[in-house]
Design an enzyme around this catalytic site. Structure first.
Site, PDB file in Angstrom:
ATOM      1  CD  GLU A 100      -3.086  -0.816   2.168  1.00 36.89           C
ATOM      2  OE1 GLU A 100      -4.158  -0.400   1.735  1.00 36.89           O
ATOM      3  OE2 GLU A 100      -2.851  -1.026   3.381  1.00 36.89           O
ATOM      4  CG  HIS A 119      -2.591   2.974   5.832  1.00 35.77           C
ATOM      5  ND1 HIS A 119      -3.953   3.182   5.881  1.00 35.77           N
ATOM      6  CD2 HIS A 119      -2.426   1.636   5.596  1.00 35.77           C
ATOM      7  CE1 HIS A 119      -4.578   2.028   5.671  1.00 35.77           C
ATOM      8  NE2 HIS A 119      -3.667   1.079   5.504  1.00 35.77           N
ATOM      9  CG  HIS A 121      -5.255  -1.647   9.276  1.00 35.31           C
ATOM     10  ND1 HIS A 121      -4.439  -2.724   9.067  1.00 35.31           N
ATOM     11  CD2 HIS A 121      -5.238  -0.935   8.114  1.00 35.31           C
ATOM     12  CE1 HIS A 121      -3.940  -2.676   7.832  1.00 35.31           C
ATOM     13  NE2 HIS A 121      -4.396  -1.602   7.238  1.00 35.31           N
ATOM     14  CG  HIS A 190      -8.264  -0.556   4.578  1.00 38.07           C
ATOM     15  ND1 HIS A 190      -7.726  -0.303   3.340  1.00 38.07           N
ATOM     16  CD2 HIS A 190      -7.207  -0.859   5.361  1.00 38.07           C
ATOM     17  CE1 HIS A 190      -6.421  -0.470   3.371  1.00 38.07           C
ATOM     18  NE2 HIS A 190      -6.086  -0.802   4.594  1.00 38.07           N
TER      19      HIS A 190
HETATM   20 ZN   LIG Z   1      -4.084  -0.899   5.120  1.00 40.63          ZN
END
Ligand SMILES: [Zn+2]
Length: 262
Positions: A100, A119, A121, A190
């Site tokens: 990603e 980024h 979760h 996500h």
């Molecule tokens: Zn991710």
């Protein structure tokens, strides 16, 4: 025979694809802070075995620094790689890259003011991406949430059958467009992405995004759905104040994870 010679000649004159030019060695203090950021985000429960944090290169705005594909809590200086804004590692040294990484490359490409990205979760935030309840600033520490975090719907950019990951430049570009001027954007089903104009500030925001989500979930129950959030003026004023004092929290978090990653 002539054909063979022609093939050999063609092979000789063919040049390999040009590798992206390195911007040179980044400031060692920036690399040190990026290693610390990885470990702080793990220590504070924002990332686990997954998630990543990057910073723009201090010598070239068209380059950024990100770890190789690995658990953030284990990142050391040697794991930090330089990337271009298409998500290519300048010198991958045989390392596996985060699938990603296009989250980072496309946001840096579209938003010149962004200097660092997380980024994750982070778990308490997930429910706000899959319900109609907006993630909004409940208290001053999360004032950067402003009038509420937008939600990125991957089906609009990638159709109904993605694996939810931002694994292509096109998906990264769609994400970057949806971000607009927000500091935080939720990714439905996500996780979330957090941006700021410095590495320390993006870590601060990622941590308080998770805390705000936890507190908002409690407040929804306690207040039977009625919550008084910061208004836009309060959010703007508190953000300006917080931005002046984040060093205090950073020093505390960094000291807690010191000793690893050298
Ligand atoms: Zn991710």
């Amino acid at each position: 025979m002539l054909k063979l010679w022609a093939l050999l000649l063609a092979a000789l004159v063919m040049t390999p694809p040009a590798a992206a030019q390195s911007a040179g060695a980044p400031d060692p203090a920036l690399v040190d802070d990026l290693v610390a950021a990885n470990r702080i985000l793990y220590d504070q429960g924002v990332v686990d075995g997954f998630g990543h944090v990057s910073t723009r290169h201090d010598r070239d705005a068209k380059r950024f620094l990100l770890a190789r594909s690995m658990a953030p809590g284990l990142v050391t200086k040697d794991d930090i790689l330089e990337f271009d804004l298409d998500g290519n590692a300048v010198d991958p040294r045989g390392r596996t890259l985060y699938l990603e990484r296009f989250i980072h490359s496309e946001i840096y490409k579209a938003h010149p003011e962004v200097m660092a990205i997380v980024h994750s979760h982070s778990p308490s935030v997930i429910p706000f991406g899959v319900t109609a309840v907006a993630l909004k600033p409940l208290y001053h520490m999360s004032a950067f949430l402003g009038s509420g975090a937008p939600v990125f719907e991957i089906r609009e950019a990638g159709g109904d059958a993605t694996d939810m990951l931002i694994r292509t430049p096109a998906l990264g570009a769609a994400l970057a467009r949806s971000l607009g001027r927000a500091a935080v954007m939720l990714m439905r089903g996500h996780g979330n992405v957090v941006v700021a104009d410095s590495l320390k500030l993006v870590v601060f925001r990622a941590i308080y995004t998770e805390i705000n989500a936890r507190l908002e979930t409690e407040a929804v129950v306690l207040g039977q759905g009625k919550i008084t959030f910061l208004n836009d003026e309060e959010a703007a004023a508190a953000t300006a104040t917080n931005n002046q004092v984040i060093g205090r929290a950073w020093e505390l978090w960094k000291q807690k994870v010191a000793g690893g990653g050298k």
